[in-house]
Design a protein around this motif. Structure first.
Motif, short mmCIF file in Angstrom:
data_model
loop_
_atom_site.label_atom_id
_atom_site.label_comp_id
_atom_site.label_asym_id
_atom_site.label_seq_id
_atom_site.Cartn_x
_atom_site.Cartn_y
_atom_site.Cartn_z
N ALA A 132 19.69 70.83 52.30
CA ALA A 132 20.71 69.77 52.31
C ALA A 132 21.43 69.70 53.65
O ALA A 132 21.79 68.60 54.11
CB ALA A 132 21.71 70.01 51.18
N LYS A 133 21.64 70.84 54.29
CA LYS A 133 22.27 70.85 55.61
C LYS A 133 21.46 70.03 56.61
O LYS A 133 22.00 69.21 57.37
CB LYS A 133 22.44 72.28 56.12
N PHE A 134 20.15 70.24 56.57
CA PHE A 134 19.27 69.53 57.50
C PHE A 134 19.23 68.04 57.20
O PHE A 134 19.37 67.21 58.11
CB PHE A 134 17.86 70.12 57.43
N THR A 135 19.06 67.67 55.93
CA THR A 135 18.95 66.26 55.59
C THR A 135 20.25 65.51 55.84
O THR A 135 20.23 64.33 56.20
CB THR A 135 18.53 66.08 54.12
N MET A 136 21.39 66.18 55.68
CA MET A 136 22.67 65.55 55.97
C MET A 136 22.76 65.21 57.47
O MET A 136 23.21 64.12 57.85
CB MET A 136 23.82 66.47 55.56
N ILE A 137 22.31 66.12 58.31
CA ILE A 137 22.34 65.88 59.75
C ILE A 137 21.42 64.72 60.13
O ILE A 137 21.77 63.86 60.94
CB ILE A 137 21.95 67.17 60.51
N LEU A 183 30.70 74.68 55.95
CA LEU A 183 29.78 74.54 57.06
C LEU A 183 29.36 73.09 57.25
O LEU A 183 29.42 72.54 58.36
CB LEU A 183 28.56 75.43 56.82
N ILE A 184 28.94 72.45 56.17
CA ILE A 184 28.50 71.06 56.26
C ILE A 184 29.66 70.15 56.67
O ILE A 184 29.49 69.23 57.48
CB ILE A 184 27.91 70.61 54.91
N GLY A 185 30.84 70.42 56.13
CA GLY A 185 32.00 69.62 56.49
C GLY A 185 32.33 69.70 57.97
O GLY A 185 32.62 68.68 58.62
N VAL A 331 28.16 76.59 64.69
CA VAL A 331 29.21 76.80 63.70
C VAL A 331 28.90 78.02 62.83
O VAL A 331 29.79 78.83 62.55
CB VAL A 331 29.40 75.54 62.84
N GLN A 332 27.64 78.16 62.40
CA GLN A 332 27.26 79.32 61.62
C GLN A 332 27.53 80.61 62.38
O GLN A 332 28.06 81.58 61.81
CB GLN A 332 25.77 79.25 61.26
N THR A 333 27.17 80.63 63.64
CA THR A 333 27.34 81.84 64.45
C THR A 333 28.81 82.18 64.61
O THR A 333 29.23 83.33 64.41
CB THR A 333 26.70 81.65 65.83
#
Length: 388
Positions: A132-137, A183-185, A331-333
């Motif tokens: 979902a993270k990838f598809t949102m981007i 993260l997604i936000g 952001v993850q890092t």
């Protein structure tokens, strides 16, 4: 306004000429981080692996991670050869599939470490939130090009992006997946800013997000415990504050040069999830401050090179897509390092390329393949948006 809208209304749809080789510095940095990550995962997980296998094997977690790394490399190679326009064309279908997978978790998900965020399809277990993270981007990049100058308007820059974002966030909220929501936000806010959304609306959204987090923590007891442990870990050293205290012990024990590779003491079942979310604490203990800074430097170099590729992409969609994917890693890092050093409450966000987790590693490598594909056109004249 009419002239400005016309300028952004339509992109030149000329066929992008065949690209050259991928960006070698970005590829080398990605592979270097992966290699160092696998080495440190072995060290951090060896004691836990021996314990879990009655002291017969020390590479249980490394073997599983290596298999996923191999699959991820295959994805990276394949995606590096797929033009960015493929993702533009299939953005909405991929977005819909990711929402269906997130909803499937609610009904047929499998519980891992007390959290129901996994599904098993044809014997393959994975986290839909990573997809979902990838598809949102991808979808945000498509919307950015579609909205053009209208992204400055509330109707498009806020409601348009916001509606797409809620499609992902609502299922995640039902899963109680706060770390993925955060993260997604955060990545979405960066992409909306790049798209041209007015900063005043982004600040208002940040305020609303802060209010949501406070309400969420109030009603979800485990999240509230994390905040208490973050502020005062010493008040409950045997329970809620245990993990962060052990993490800080590991970091402090490393000093400047570390105890040496493989010589961590905290990995011997003192620090929980020492091979996952808290692997950076083991890195600090074994490699010391200088080793930790070198790894941070590798991440910084890869992220900066990724943004360099984004700025030189052949079209607007590719620029925003590459920037979004690199921002996701950044952001993850940052969040993971802040949690391990107790600058932020525990979020459950892993360190890319290092933390144990097959789905996340394979998806991260696939995403880097998309950036590499975009880099093939970095030296060509940027396709300009033209008026109708």
């Amino acid at each position: 306004m009419a002239a400005e809208k016309a300028l952004y209304a339509k992109e030149d749809r000329r066929r992008i000429p065949a690209g050259e080789h991928v960006d070698i510095p970005f590829l080398l940095l990605t592979m270097l981080l992966l290699t160092v990550g696998l080495i440190m995962l072995y060290s951090a997980s060896s004691a836990q692996s021996e314990y879990d296998t009655s002291y017969t094997i020390s590479t249980k977690y490394l073997q599983k991670q290596a298999v996923c790394a191999g699959l991820g490399i295959l994805c990276m190679v394949a995606f590096s050869r797929i033009p960015a326009q493929f993702w533009f064309k299939f953005a909405w279908p991929l977005y819909g599939i990711s929402i269906l997978l997130l909803l499937l978790v609610l009904f047929a998900g499998e519980s891992v470490n007390g959290a129901r965020r996994w599904i098993n399809i044809a014997g393959i277990q994975f986290q839909p939130s990573e997809i979902a993270k990838f598809t949102m981007i991808v979808l945000f990049a498509k919307l950015t090009r579609g909205f053009g100058a209208d992204a400055k308007k509330f109707r498009y820059g806020v409601l348009g992006f916001g509606a797409a974002l809620l499609g992902i966030l609502i299922p995640l909220a039902l899963e109680k997946h706060l770390s993925a929501i955060m993260l997604i936000g955060m990545v979405a806010v960066v992409m909306m800013f790049v798209a041209g959304t007015s900063p005043k609306w982004l600040l208002a959204g940040a305020g609303a997000a802060a209010a949501f987090v406070l309400i969420y923590i109030t009603f979800m007891g485990y999240a509230g415990d994390r905040v208490t442990a973050w502020l005062h870990p010493e008040q409950d050293p045997g329970d809620t504050g245990y993990q962060i205290l052990q993490s800080l012990y590991a970091i402090g024990s490393g000093g400047l040069f570390g105890l040496g590779f493989g010589k961590s003491r905290q990995k011997y079942l003192y620090l929980p999830f020492q091979y996952n979310d808290y692997i950076f604490a083991i890195i600090c203990e074994e490699l010391g401050l200088f080793g930790a800074l070198l790894i941070i430097g590798l991440f910084a170099a890869m992220i900066l090179r990724g943004y360099w590729i984004a700025l030189r992409a052949a079209d607007r969609f590719s620029t925003v897509l590459a920037a979004g994917l690199v921002t996701l890693i950044a952001v993850q890092t940052i969040l993971n390092l802040c949690v391990v050093t107790n600058l932020l409450p525990s979020t459950g966000i892993a360190l890319p390329f290092f933390s144990y987790g097959g789905t996340a590693l394979a998806v991260n490598l696939g995403e880097m393949g998309v950036v590499l594909s975009i880099s093939r056109y970095r030296n060509q004249t940027k396709i300009q948006e033209v008026s109708l």
